[in-house]
Design an enzyme around this catalytic site. Structure first.
Site, PDB file in Angstrom:
ATOM      1  N   SER A   8     -51.274 -43.080 -51.148  1.00 18.45           N
ATOM      2  CA  SER A   8     -51.359 -42.137 -50.031  1.00 18.45           C
ATOM      3  C   SER A   8     -49.942 -41.782 -49.593  1.00 18.45           C
ATOM      4  O   SER A   8     -48.983 -42.517 -49.870  1.00 18.45           O
ATOM      5  CB  SER A   8     -52.128 -42.769 -48.879  1.00 18.45           C
ATOM      6  OG  SER A   8     -53.397 -43.183 -49.334  1.00 18.45           O
TER       7      SER A   8
HETATM    8  C1  SAM Z   1     -56.383 -43.871 -51.534  1.00 20.16           C
HETATM    9  S1  SAM Z   1     -56.626 -45.110 -52.716  1.00 20.16           S
HETATM   10  C2  SAM Z   1     -55.910 -46.540 -51.948  1.00 20.16           C
HETATM   11  C3  SAM Z   1     -54.434 -46.603 -51.963  1.00 20.16           C
HETATM   12  C4  SAM Z   1     -53.883 -47.996 -51.897  1.00 20.16           C
HETATM   13  N1  SAM Z   1     -54.146 -48.641 -50.632  1.00 20.16           N
HETATM   14  C5  SAM Z   1     -52.415 -48.049 -52.247  1.00 20.16           C
HETATM   15  O1  SAM Z   1     -51.640 -48.622 -51.484  1.00 20.16           O
HETATM   16  O2  SAM Z   1     -52.064 -47.536 -53.304  1.00 20.16           O
HETATM   17  C6  SAM Z   1     -58.361 -45.527 -52.571  1.00 20.16           C
HETATM   18  C7  SAM Z   1     -58.765 -46.643 -53.477  1.00 20.16           C
HETATM   19  O3  SAM Z   1     -60.033 -47.131 -53.075  1.00 20.16           O
HETATM   20  C8  SAM Z   1     -60.712 -47.558 -54.226  1.00 20.16           C
HETATM   21  N2  SAM Z   1     -62.146 -47.675 -53.916  1.00 20.16           N
HETATM   22  C9  SAM Z   1     -63.070 -46.699 -53.849  1.00 20.16           C
HETATM   23  N3  SAM Z   1     -64.283 -47.207 -53.544  1.00 20.16           N
HETATM   24  C10 SAM Z   1     -64.122 -48.540 -53.418  1.00 20.16           C
HETATM   25  C11 SAM Z   1     -64.987 -49.607 -53.094  1.00 20.16           C
HETATM   26  N4  SAM Z   1     -66.284 -49.390 -52.845  1.00 20.16           N
HETATM   27  N5  SAM Z   1     -64.475 -50.860 -53.058  1.00 20.16           N
HETATM   28  C12 SAM Z   1     -63.154 -51.084 -53.304  1.00 20.16           C
HETATM   29  N6  SAM Z   1     -62.278 -50.105 -53.608  1.00 20.16           N
HETATM   30  C13 SAM Z   1     -62.754 -48.855 -53.655  1.00 20.16           C
HETATM   31  C14 SAM Z   1     -60.391 -46.492 -55.242  1.00 20.16           C
HETATM   32  O4  SAM Z   1     -60.635 -46.922 -56.563  1.00 20.16           O
HETATM   33  C15 SAM Z   1     -58.923 -46.232 -54.931  1.00 20.16           C
HETATM   34  O5  SAM Z   1     -58.088 -47.010 -55.733  1.00 20.16           O
END
Ligand code: SAM
Length: 367
Positions: free
Chosen positions: A95
């Protein structure tokens, strides 16, 4: 510019924009260099369409500058099914730093707090948290095994070792409970009760609330001593959704419609501000809405087997519910309440679900 100069310039920019106020997070930006979490090939600045491909091997200066710009970097398309550079839905990213910092400041962990992060992605946020509260106090859950493996390598390379868990973050991670803070870094429309159950009373949960009606809102809940959590909307944001909460596709409809003209100029929906957005989303839970400003304005609303399609002033509705009528009713409620702004709304989560309220938890809103 070398890396410390890039970080300092970024921190100055985020301080000027008000997204970075706490010197401890400025120190964290230096301790956890963001470029260590950017893959060699990724897609930068995607929301400033069309964005651009960055390649650390071929154009290292551009790649490094992108790592320290206040912009998101897309690291996965279509859950990994499409190569970076192709057409696809964004499914993981680093992000934008300003968004990350705003959320971390909202989370505001104390030293030694036990923190659960949902959505490890690249691992950058987990590392920033580990720097602040200690590796042993951070658990981060990611649903995608490839992303988790990459995050583990990034974290090791940067010298951090929070606990990484492969799983569905909607379930939290019971084994590590209770947590003092929960930081969700994917969009949430329905708050899973597991997060409240796994947070100790007085603990804080921050997440992007992305109702099925854009745009999203930052929410900060505090868990009570009665198994509920409550808090206010504290600003806007936009995130990719939790995998299991992605917006369903609109139903197709072959049969007859009920037709009428809209009472409300439909363009008002997109121009009335975030307070109206929250009021409408809060009054119409589980209703998905997509609007195109046009001209002509076009909008779709749907839930279950009910739907509405609006083009200009012309409304066509089908199914059990008259969804455009409901949307108009929600809008005029908001008008009668005195057109409150977003910050006057909040949310309470109980074992029975979530409820949006105006001014106070004992004033829930509904149609
Ligand atoms: C915007 S990214 C997060 C960025 C991260 N915090 C970073 O520092 O790079 C959103 C993430 O949430 C994960 N995600 C989506 N649904 C999820 C779930 N139900 N449980 C865990 N992770 C999930 C996606 O695969 C993705 O990697």
């Amino acid at each position: 510019m070398n890396v410390p100069e890039h970080i300092e310039a970024l921190a100055d920019m985020l301080t000027a924009s008000g997204e970075l106020t706490d010197p401890a997070w400025r120190a964290a930006l230096h301790a956890v260099p963001r470029h260590r979490f950017v893959p060699p090939v990724a897609w930068a600045n995607p929301y400033n369409a069309p964005g651009f491909r960055i390649d650390g091997g071929q154009r290292p200066h551009e790649w490094l500058s992108a790592a320290y710009a206040d912009q998101p970097i897309i690291t996965q398309l279509d859950d990994g099914a499409t190569e970076i550079g192709g057409e696809g839905d964004y499914t993981s990213s680093l992000s934008a730093p300003g968004v990350v910092l705003e959320f971390l400041e909202l989370l505001d962990p104390y030293e030694g707090d036990r923190v659960l992060e949902i959505g490890t992605g690249s691992g950058w946020t987990a590392a920033l948290l580990a720097y602040r509260v200690g590796d042993e106090n951070v658990t981060s859950v990611e649903i995608d095994p490839d992303l988790l493996a990459r995050a583990a390598a990034n974290l090791e390379g940067a010298g951090y070792s929070p606990r990484l868990v492969l799983g569905d973050g909607a379930e939290g991670w019971q084994e590590g409970a209770p947590y003092d803070r929960v930081h969700v870094t994917a969009g949430v429309s329905q708050v899973p009760y597991s997060w409240i159950e796994q947070t100790r009373p007085g603990g804080v949960i921050v997440f992007p609330w992305m109702p099925e009606f854009e745009p999203g809102h930052k929410v900060r809940l505090i868990v009570g001593d009665d198994g509920t959590a409550t808090g206010r909307f504290v600003g806007g944001t936009r995130y990719m959704m939790l995998r299991n909460q992605r917006t369903p596709t609109a139903p197709t409809h072959e049969g007859p419609y009920r037709e009428r003209s809209s009472v409300l100029d439909p363009r008002r929906i997109l121009r009335s501000g975030y307070g109206a957005d929250v009021a409408i989303a809060g009054c119409l839970p589980h209703v998905s809405m997509v609007f195109e400003p046009g001209p002509p304005f076009e909008g779709w609303l749907w839930t279950g087997d009910s739907g509405a399609h609006v083009v200009g002033p012309d409304v066509r509705q089908f199914g059990e519910r008259d969804l455009w009528d409901e949307l108009e009713a929600a809008f005029f409620r908001w008008v009668k309440w005195g057109q409150p702004e977003r910050g006057r709304f909040g949310m309470t989560v109980t074992p029975d679900g979530q409820q949006v309220w105006l001014d106070s938890p004992d004033n829930p809103i509904s149609l």
